[in-house]
Design a protein around this motif. Sequence first.
Motif, PDB file in Angstrom:
ATOM      1  N   TYR A  29     -27.716  49.633 -11.437  1.00 24.78           N
ATOM      2  CA  TYR A  29     -26.934  49.090 -12.372  1.00 24.78           C
ATOM      3  C   TYR A  29     -27.332  47.668 -13.170  1.00 24.78           C
ATOM      4  N   HIS A  30     -26.841  47.165 -14.476  1.00 24.46           N
ATOM      5  CA  HIS A  30     -27.346  46.729 -14.348  1.00 24.46           C
ATOM      6  C   HIS A  30     -25.398  45.572 -15.431  1.00 24.46           C
ATOM      7  N   ASP A  31     -25.659  44.899 -14.628  1.00 23.39           N
ATOM      8  CA  ASP A  31     -24.631  44.237 -15.109  1.00 23.39           C
ATOM      9  C   ASP A  31     -24.375  43.055 -16.100  1.00 23.39           C
ATOM     10  N   TYR A  73     -24.238  39.746 -13.810  1.00 21.54           N
ATOM     11  CA  TYR A  73     -25.214  39.477 -12.708  1.00 21.54           C
ATOM     12  C   TYR A  73     -26.341  39.789 -12.461  1.00 21.54           C
ATOM     13  N   LEU A  99     -22.422  45.054  -4.896  1.00 20.65           N
ATOM     14  CA  LEU A  99     -22.087  44.494  -6.488  1.00 20.65           C
ATOM     15  C   LEU A  99     -20.911  44.420  -6.763  1.00 20.65           C
ATOM     16  N   PHE A 141     -18.001  41.694  -7.711  1.00 17.58           N
ATOM     17  CA  PHE A 141     -16.955  41.641  -8.367  1.00 17.58           C
ATOM     18  C   PHE A 141     -15.869  40.377  -8.006  1.00 17.58           C
ATOM     19  N   TRP A 177      -9.968  49.578 -16.020  1.00 15.83           N
ATOM     20  CA  TRP A 177     -11.419  49.801 -16.327  1.00 15.83           C
ATOM     21  C   TRP A 177     -11.062  51.476 -17.118  1.00 15.83           C
ATOM     22  N   GLU A 190     -25.188  47.424 -20.496  1.00 14.79           N
ATOM     23  CA  GLU A 190     -23.565  47.757 -21.438  1.00 14.79           C
ATOM     24  C   GLU A 190     -24.408  46.730 -22.374  1.00 14.79           C
TER      25      GLU A 190
END
Length: 156
Positions: free
Chosen positions: A32-34, A37, A49, A54, A63, A115
Amino acid sequence: MQTDKLLHDFCRAVEQRNGKALAALFTEDGVYHDVFYGAFEGRENIAELIDDWFYRTATDFRWDMHDPVSDGRKLYARYTFSYRSLLPEAKGARAMFEGVAIMKLRDGLIVEYGEVANVATGFLDMNFAPERIAKIFARQNAALKARPEMARHIAD
């Protein structure tokens, strides 16, 4: 897993602070590429995460994913995302963002989530000082320039 169900389950897991449920949507080695973060690899880290990172400085997440497009290997969806900030300067304001979710899929699970988001609106909602916003954008710009696919765009 069908696209609509995957996106629904993804969003609800975040809203319900259920990192384990979100992580279950990923492959064992999923990433997961936030946008804030960075990268979290593996189900345990993805759950952390959500459950810790979060919710450390925010609450009341909302969301929604819109207009998904998928070929079974990649999934793109426009999203709207907001939360109530717990940061002192935000004074409880709801920070709102819009972006695009980009997912690589395998056997109905997420291999990689990334994202592209317009974070400026949220920073304004939270009353961030211009200097703080500039530092955040400088970090994001450096990370973008470090990506191999950007090499020919910064070669000059």
